[in-house]
Design an enzyme around this catalytic site. Structure first.
Site, PDB file in Angstrom:
ATOM      1  CB  CYS A  62      -3.540   3.377  -1.557  1.00 40.49           C
ATOM      2  SG  CYS A  62      -4.533   4.822  -1.274  1.00 40.49           S
TER       3      CYS A  62
ATOM      4  CE  LYS B 225      -6.881  -0.156   6.289  1.00 38.55           C
ATOM      5  NZ  LYS B 225      -7.617   0.393   5.162  1.00 38.55           N
TER       6      LYS B 225
ATOM      7  CD  GLN C 209      -6.723  -4.518   4.384  1.00 40.18           C
ATOM      8  OE1 GLN C 209      -7.685  -5.190   4.729  1.00 40.18           O
ATOM      9  NE2 GLN C 209      -6.877  -3.295   3.930  1.00 40.18           N
TER      10      GLN C 209
ATOM     11  CG  ASP D 254       0.818  -2.247   5.981  1.00 42.85           C
ATOM     12  OD1 ASP D 254      -0.053  -2.330   6.863  1.00 42.85           O
ATOM     13  OD2 ASP D 254       0.672  -1.581   4.941  1.00 42.85           O
TER      14      ASP D 254
ATOM     15  CG  HIS E 109      -1.873   1.031   1.422  1.00 41.54           C
ATOM     16  ND1 HIS E 109      -1.562   2.320   1.810  1.00 41.54           N
ATOM     17  CD2 HIS E 109      -3.213   1.010   1.244  1.00 41.54           C
ATOM     18  CE1 HIS E 109      -2.673   3.040   1.878  1.00 41.54           C
ATOM     19  NE2 HIS E 109      -3.698   2.263   1.539  1.00 41.54           N
TER      20      HIS E 109
HETATM   21  N1  PLP Z   1      -1.603  -0.606   4.489  1.00 40.58           N
HETATM   22  C1  PLP Z   1      -2.614  -1.335   4.002  1.00 40.58           C
HETATM   23  C2  PLP Z   1      -2.343  -2.742   3.538  1.00 40.58           C
HETATM   24  C3  PLP Z   1      -3.894  -0.788   3.927  1.00 40.58           C
HETATM   25  O1  PLP Z   1      -4.890  -1.506   3.420  1.00 40.58           O
HETATM   26  C4  PLP Z   1      -4.096   0.545   4.379  1.00 40.58           C
HETATM   27  C5  PLP Z   1      -5.429   1.188   4.266  1.00 40.58           C
HETATM   28  O2  PLP Z   1      -6.124   1.031   3.296  1.00 40.58           O
HETATM   29  C6  PLP Z   1      -3.014   1.249   4.894  1.00 40.58           C
HETATM   30  C7  PLP Z   1      -1.775   0.648   4.926  1.00 40.58           C
HETATM   31  C8  PLP Z   1      -3.142   2.663   5.387  1.00 40.58           C
HETATM   32  O3  PLP Z   1      -3.907   2.742   6.531  1.00 40.58           O
HETATM   33  P1  PLP Z   1      -4.280   4.173   7.127  1.00 40.58           P
HETATM   34  O4  PLP Z   1      -4.747   5.003   5.972  1.00 40.58           O
HETATM   35  O5  PLP Z   1      -5.350   3.873   8.099  1.00 40.58           O
HETATM   36  O6  PLP Z   1      -3.060   4.721   7.754  1.00 40.58           O
END
Ligand code: PLP
Length: 406
Positions: A364, A225, A202, A199, A122
């Site tokens: 993203c 999430k 998810q 990360d 992401h």
């Molecule tokens: N990493 C992953 C795999 C995600 O799905 C997301 C959110 O869609 C993020 C990072 C970013 O999360 P946040 O925008 O809550 O910081």
């Protein structure tokens, strides 16, 4: 015993209609809905117990501080961290990874050092590393997934050289649903002296996480999430790495003393939490984690595996639908495009008319879109409250799209 009806009743929003149809919410990968207990906790935190934290000696400040600080322990337990001192609370994964990029990586890396990333990351786990590339000449080394979307640990480890300073990888792809063996990556990386950032945005939502077992150095989560409020989150930081970090943001709370010519910092983890935090969001996250633990991570995972199997069978049965990725053991996230000219946004609009909420776009994940040779996909992401009959509603709505756009 997992009771889907009882779970659904906990989420008031699931009883609403959208465009005259019952809501079928398949966008939890972007943000999950909130159970009543989280809403009640937020209401109570503001209506009965609210005050700023840490700095006050009066009763409400003490209550608010206790409620807020209790969440640190809940997060540590949820992630299997040995100590709550390893938990930096923040607004979510984006802040967590930026804290590592500015606080740990920037002071330690130099031009020519390498960071290994998967192409499935992401932007939150890409852009902070691009800052190091742009500003310091750090090299980003990319590892592509296999054709089925899987990411073998060996492939990631093969990318490690004597200049590798960090591997930054997702636990679960937000586009393909691929679950990555972060434990194998970590043990292989540590054997070569390379730290690993996971990360968990998810991953932590859909399976029991145990950072002690994974052995990783950093594990980032995002509260919205995890059925908690937006603006809540945390990052687990291994004590050795925390000791190597310098503060990223400066302000109140992260300091001990401030004078004209000198400052001293608070102890970690507070040293990495500047300013008034998202007090109530974080207290709401605590309630969400309690709710998830009450349902049981094993039950949540088992329910979602059964949903994934059913959705997989139904979606792969549509021979005009291009479903991206089918890695063994993947989570209940499906990205797809429709044969023919229909853009993901058009499909999503038609689905919305049927009450089905999916996400359309690049999710993203620019490098993954490039790798797949698409500009956008539709993504149906399932959560604890979804049902097989909602999979059927999705498939019916997709059949309508096929008729309209074929
Ligand atoms: N990493 C992953 C795999 C995600 O799905 C997301 C959110 O869609 C993020 C990072 C970013 O999360 P946040 O925008 O809550 O910081």
């Amino acid at each position: 015993m997992f009771d889907i009806d009882a779970v659904r009743k906990d989420f008031p929003i699931l009883s609403r209609e959208v465009n005259g149809k019952p809501l079928v919410y398949l966008d939890s990968g972007a943000s999950a809905q909130k159970p009543q207990v989280v809403l009640d906790t937020i209401q109570r935190a503001y209506a009965e117990d609210y005050s700023n934290v840490h700095r006050g000696l009066h009763t409400l400040s003490t209550i608010s501080t206790e409620n807020y600080e209790a969440v640190r322990g809940k997060i540590a337990d949820f992630l299997g961290a040995a100590s709550e001192a390893s938990i930096v609370m923040n607004t979510g994964t984006t802040e967590g990874i930026n804290t590592v990029a500015y606080g740990w990586a920037m002071p330690r890396m130099e031009a020519g050092d390498e960071i290994v990333l998967s192409v499935m990351e992401h932007h939150a786990n890409i852009v902070p590393w691009h800052f190091l590339r742009e500003r310091m000449g750090v090299k980003l080394v990319w590892v592509e997934p296999e054709a089925d979307g899987s990411l073998p640990a060996e492939k990631v480890l093969e990318a490690v050289t004597d200049r590798t300073r960090l591997i930054a990888v997702t636990h679960m792809s937000n586009v393909l649903g691929t679950v990555v063996d972060v434990k194998a990556i970590t043990s292989g990386a540590h054997a070569k002296g390379v730290p690993v950032l996971v990360d968990g945005s998810q991953g932590a939502v859909h399976m029991k996480v145990d950072v002690a077992d994974i052995g990783c150095d950093f594990y980032a989560i995002t509260g919205h999430k995890l059925y908690g409020p937006s603006g809540s989150g945390a990052i687990y930081i291994r004590p050795e790495r925390m000791a190597e970090m310098r503060p990223f943001m400066g302000g109140g709370d992260m300091i001990r003393e401030v004078h004209r010519d000198e400052i001293t910092y608070n102890d970690a983890p507070m040293k990495f939490e500047a300013g008034t935090p998202g007090i109530v969001a974080q207290i709401g996250l605590g309630a969400a984690l309690d709710w998830m633990t009450g349902v049981g991570m094993d039950s949540i995972a088992a329910h979602e595996v059964s949903l994934r199997d059913y959705a997989r069978e139904r979606l792969f049965g549509l021979n005009w639908l291009n479903v991206q990725g089918d890695a063994p053991g993947k989570g209940a996230i499906f990205s797809f495009t429709l044969e023919g000219a229909a853009h993901a946004h058009d499909i999503s609009t038609v689905l919305d008319k049927k009450g089905v909420a999916v996400r359309a776009g690049h999710h993203c994940a620019g490098p993954l879109m490039d790798h797949l040779g698409v500009t956008a996909t539709c993504r149906a992401s399932f959560a604890v409250y979804n049902t097989r009959s909602e999979v059927d509603t999705l498939v019916d709505a997709l059949e309508l799209c096929h008729e309209l756009f074929a």
